[in-house]
Design a protein around this motif. Structure first.
Motif, PDB file in Angstrom:
ATOM      1  N   ALA A  26       0.841  -1.208   0.000  1.00  0.00           N
ATOM      2  CA  ALA A  26       0.000   0.000   0.000  1.00  0.00           C
ATOM      3  C   ALA A  26       0.871   1.251   0.000  1.00  0.00           C
ATOM      4  O   ALA A  26       0.557   2.252  -0.660  1.00  0.00           O
ATOM      5  CB  ALA A  26      -0.920  -0.001   1.224  1.00  0.00           C
ATOM      6  N   TYR A  27       1.997   1.192   0.713  1.00  0.00           N
ATOM      7  CA  TYR A  27       2.928   2.323   0.725  1.00  0.00           C
ATOM      8  C   TYR A  27       3.415   2.615  -0.697  1.00  0.00           C
ATOM      9  O   TYR A  27       3.388   3.760  -1.155  1.00  0.00           O
ATOM     10  CB  TYR A  27       4.120   2.011   1.650  1.00  0.00           C
ATOM     11  N   ALA A  28       3.829   1.534  -1.386  1.00  0.00           N
ATOM     12  CA  ALA A  28       4.337   1.703  -2.758  1.00  0.00           C
ATOM     13  C   ALA A  28       3.253   2.283  -3.668  1.00  0.00           C
ATOM     14  O   ALA A  28       3.524   3.114  -4.536  1.00  0.00           O
ATOM     15  CB  ALA A  28       4.823   0.360  -3.295  1.00  0.00           C
ATOM     16  N   ALA A  29       2.006   1.869  -3.450  1.00  0.00           N
ATOM     17  CA  ALA A  29       0.924   2.313  -4.335  1.00  0.00           C
ATOM     18  C   ALA A  29       0.443   3.723  -4.021  1.00  0.00           C
ATOM     19  O   ALA A  29      -0.008   4.433  -4.924  1.00  0.00           O
ATOM     20  CB  ALA A  29      -0.250   1.340  -4.219  1.00  0.00           C
ATOM     21  N   HIS A  30       0.537   4.158  -2.763  1.00  0.00           N
ATOM     22  CA  HIS A  30      -0.220   5.353  -2.371  1.00  0.00           C
ATOM     23  C   HIS A  30       0.589   6.527  -1.821  1.00  0.00           C
ATOM     24  O   HIS A  30       0.017   7.586  -1.567  1.00  0.00           O
ATOM     25  CB  HIS A  30      -1.304   4.961  -1.368  1.00  0.00           C
ATOM     26  N   ARG A  31       1.886   6.362  -1.587  1.00  0.00           N
ATOM     27  CA  ARG A  31       2.664   7.502  -1.095  1.00  0.00           C
ATOM     28  C   ARG A  31       3.208   8.324  -2.269  1.00  0.00           C
ATOM     29  O   ARG A  31       3.479   7.763  -3.344  1.00  0.00           O
ATOM     30  CB  ARG A  31       3.822   7.022  -0.215  1.00  0.00           C
ATOM     31  N   PRO A  32       3.413   9.620  -2.058  1.00  0.00           N
ATOM     32  CA  PRO A  32       3.905  10.459  -3.167  1.00  0.00           C
ATOM     33  C   PRO A  32       5.412  10.300  -3.404  1.00  0.00           C
ATOM     34  O   PRO A  32       6.139   9.876  -2.510  1.00  0.00           O
ATOM     35  CB  PRO A  32       3.607  11.881  -2.669  1.00  0.00           C
ATOM     36  N   ASP A  33       5.836  10.684  -4.618  1.00  0.00           N
ATOM     37  CA  ASP A  33       7.272  10.761  -4.918  1.00  0.00           C
ATOM     38  C   ASP A  33       7.783  12.172  -4.568  1.00  0.00           C
ATOM     39  O   ASP A  33       7.096  12.899  -3.827  1.00  0.00           O
ATOM     40  CB  ASP A  33       7.505  10.394  -6.395  1.00  0.00           C
ATOM     41  N   TYR A  34       8.916  12.566  -5.115  1.00  0.00           N
ATOM     42  CA  TYR A  34       9.509  13.878  -4.796  1.00  0.00           C
ATOM     43  C   TYR A  34       9.771  14.633  -6.099  1.00  0.00           C
ATOM     44  O   TYR A  34      10.171  14.022  -7.097  1.00  0.00           O
ATOM     45  CB  TYR A  34      10.830  13.683  -4.028  1.00  0.00           C
ATOM     46  N   PRO A  35       9.574  15.975  -6.099  1.00  0.00           N
ATOM     47  CA  PRO A  35       9.777  16.706  -7.356  1.00  0.00           C
ATOM     48  C   PRO A  35      11.257  16.754  -7.752  1.00  0.00           C
ATOM     49  O   PRO A  35      12.123  16.901  -6.882  1.00  0.00           O
ATOM     50  CB  PRO A  35       9.261  18.119  -7.038  1.00  0.00           C
ATOM     51  N   GLU A  36      11.504  16.669  -9.042  1.00  0.00           N
ATOM     52  CA  GLU A  36      12.882  16.636  -9.556  1.00  0.00           C
ATOM     53  C   GLU A  36      13.675  17.866  -9.116  1.00  0.00           C
ATOM     54  O   GLU A  36      14.842  17.762  -8.746  1.00  0.00           O
ATOM     55  CB  GLU A  36      12.834  16.543 -11.087  1.00  0.00           C
ATOM     56  N   LYS A  37      13.013  19.054  -9.128  1.00  0.00           N
ATOM     57  CA  LYS A  37      13.764  20.269  -8.787  1.00  0.00           C
ATOM     58  C   LYS A  37      14.180  20.277  -7.313  1.00  0.00           C
ATOM     59  O   LYS A  37      15.211  20.840  -6.951  1.00  0.00           O
ATOM     60  CB  LYS A  37      12.978  21.538  -9.155  1.00  0.00           C
ATOM     61  N   ALA A  38      13.411  19.614  -6.472  1.00  0.00           N
ATOM     62  CA  ALA A  38      13.782  19.515  -5.048  1.00  0.00           C
ATOM     63  C   ALA A  38      15.010  18.617  -4.887  1.00  0.00           C
ATOM     64  O   ALA A  38      15.923  18.929  -4.111  1.00  0.00           O
ATOM     65  CB  ALA A  38      12.610  18.965  -4.245  1.00  0.00           C
ATOM     66  N   LEU A  63      11.903   7.681  -3.357  1.00  0.00           N
ATOM     67  CA  LEU A  63      13.002   8.596  -3.657  1.00  0.00           C
ATOM     68  C   LEU A  63      13.993   7.958  -4.628  1.00  0.00           C
ATOM     69  O   LEU A  63      14.526   8.630  -5.521  1.00  0.00           O
ATOM     70  CB  LEU A  63      13.684   8.945  -2.332  1.00  0.00           C
ATOM     71  N   THR A  64      14.201   6.658  -4.472  1.00  0.00           N
ATOM     72  CA  THR A  64      15.128   5.923  -5.342  1.00  0.00           C
ATOM     73  C   THR A  64      14.791   6.181  -6.815  1.00  0.00           C
ATOM     74  O   THR A  64      15.681   6.429  -7.630  1.00  0.00           O
ATOM     75  CB  THR A  64      15.024   4.395  -5.074  1.00  0.00           C
ATOM     76  N   GLY A  65      13.493   6.124  -7.141  1.00  0.00           N
ATOM     77  CA  GLY A  65      13.060   6.305  -8.531  1.00  0.00           C
ATOM     78  C   GLY A  65      13.486   7.660  -9.070  1.00  0.00           C
ATOM     79  O   GLY A  65      13.972   7.770 -10.207  1.00  0.00           O
ATOM     80  N   GLY A  66      13.334   8.705  -8.253  1.00  0.00           N
ATOM     81  CA  GLY A  66      13.726  10.060  -8.679  1.00  0.00           C
ATOM     82  C   GLY A  66      15.225  10.180  -8.855  1.00  0.00           C
ATOM     83  O   GLY A  66      15.701  10.861  -9.778  1.00  0.00           O
TER      84      GLY A  66
END
Ligand SMILES: C[S@@+](CC[C@H](N)C(=O)[O-])C[C@H]1O[C@@H](n2cnc3c(N)ncnc32)[C@H](O)[C@@H]1O
Length: 257
Positions: A26-38, A63-66
């Protein structure tokens, strides 16, 4: 004893820190990622060109994905095997390692940046700062990021006041700076606008992954999630279909001395 007793607070903190694996999918499906500029600002922009970064407390890899998308080599350290399993499924390009911030399974001076998403507040900083300094190369940076609901938006402030649980506490990122350590220069801070597409149903799913919800008794959790859904169903901004949940990403960065 009451909830302000230090031993009770420490036990709650430890339970919350270890609560995520039970909700890994559920964490993987529903938590947000982080903006690239941040991420780019945290890593130092033109002042710093990291190649190998450590995602510490990496969870399911939000975060890993970003970091991978920026072309970086990523090692993901995470204590919870279920969280790391999700990360490995989604981001096979990262190197996953079981470990903690207090005992990082990497050699001395092996990474250009230590990046921490939504996890710095779980670390025992007296032990984690020396470990982060140890694995960082000279001049490397530590970066801590948090996503928060943007409570300048009226309905969201009202909503969050309603869904606080008996385990809710303040975040480190609410403070102007993070605790200092002799191994690091003082932290700089910057905030970025962000958003996450949600519906009333998926926002309730997101809420159910928050540690303050996971650790409270089932009766309290179910009552709060019901309150949340009722609010979202009658609130004009969220009642029908998809909406953008307004978020703020707070970033702190500090260079190793
Ligand atoms: C809120 S999740 C954040 C996960 C991910 N970084 C993200 O941005 O979505 C917090 C993570 O910190 C991990 N964690 C808790 N205590 C930790 C510690 N002492 N050292 C490293 N990670 C820790 C938890 O297992 C959990 O996966």
């Amino acid at each position: 004893m009451n909830s302000s007793t230090p031993g009770v607070e420490a036990a709650l903190h430890a339970r919350r820190a270890a609560s995520f694996g039970a909700k890994a999918a559920a964490y993987a499906a529903h938590r947000p990622d982080y903006p690239e500029k941040a991420l780019a600002w945290g890593l130092g922009g033109e002042r710093n060109t990291p190649e190998h970064v450590l995602d510490l407390g990496a969870g399911t890899g939000k975060l890993t994905g970003g970091l991978l998308a920026l072309g970086l080599v990523v090692t993901a350290v995470e204590p919870d095997a279920k969280m790391l399993e999700e990360l490995t499924k989604t981001f096979p390009a990262a190197t996953p390692l079981i470990g903690t911030a207090e005992n990082i399974p990497l050699p001395d001076e092996s990474v250009d940046a230590v990046v921490v998403g939504q996890a710095f507040h779980w670390f025992d900083l007296d032990r984690a700062y020396p470990e982060m300094a140890r694995v960082l190369k000279p001049g490397g940076v530590v970066v801590a990021l948090w996503n928060h609901d943007d409570e300048s938006v009226g309905w969201l402030a009202e909503f969050n006041a309603l869904i606080k649980t008996s385990a809710s506490r303040r975040w480190l990122s609410d403070y102007e700076s993070l605790p200092e350590h002799e191994a690091f220069e003082p932290f700089e801070k910057k905030t970025f606008g962000h958003k996450q597409p949600r519906t009333a149903e998926t926002l309730v799913e997101t809420l159910a992954t928050h540690s303050h919800m996971v650790v409270v008794p089932a009766e309290e959790r179910e009552a709060k999630l019901r309150t949340a859904r009722e609010f979202l169903d009658r609130n004009p901004e969220t009642a029908s279909g998809e909406f953008d949940l307004p978020l703020t990403t707070t970033v702190f960065r500090a260079r190793k001395r």
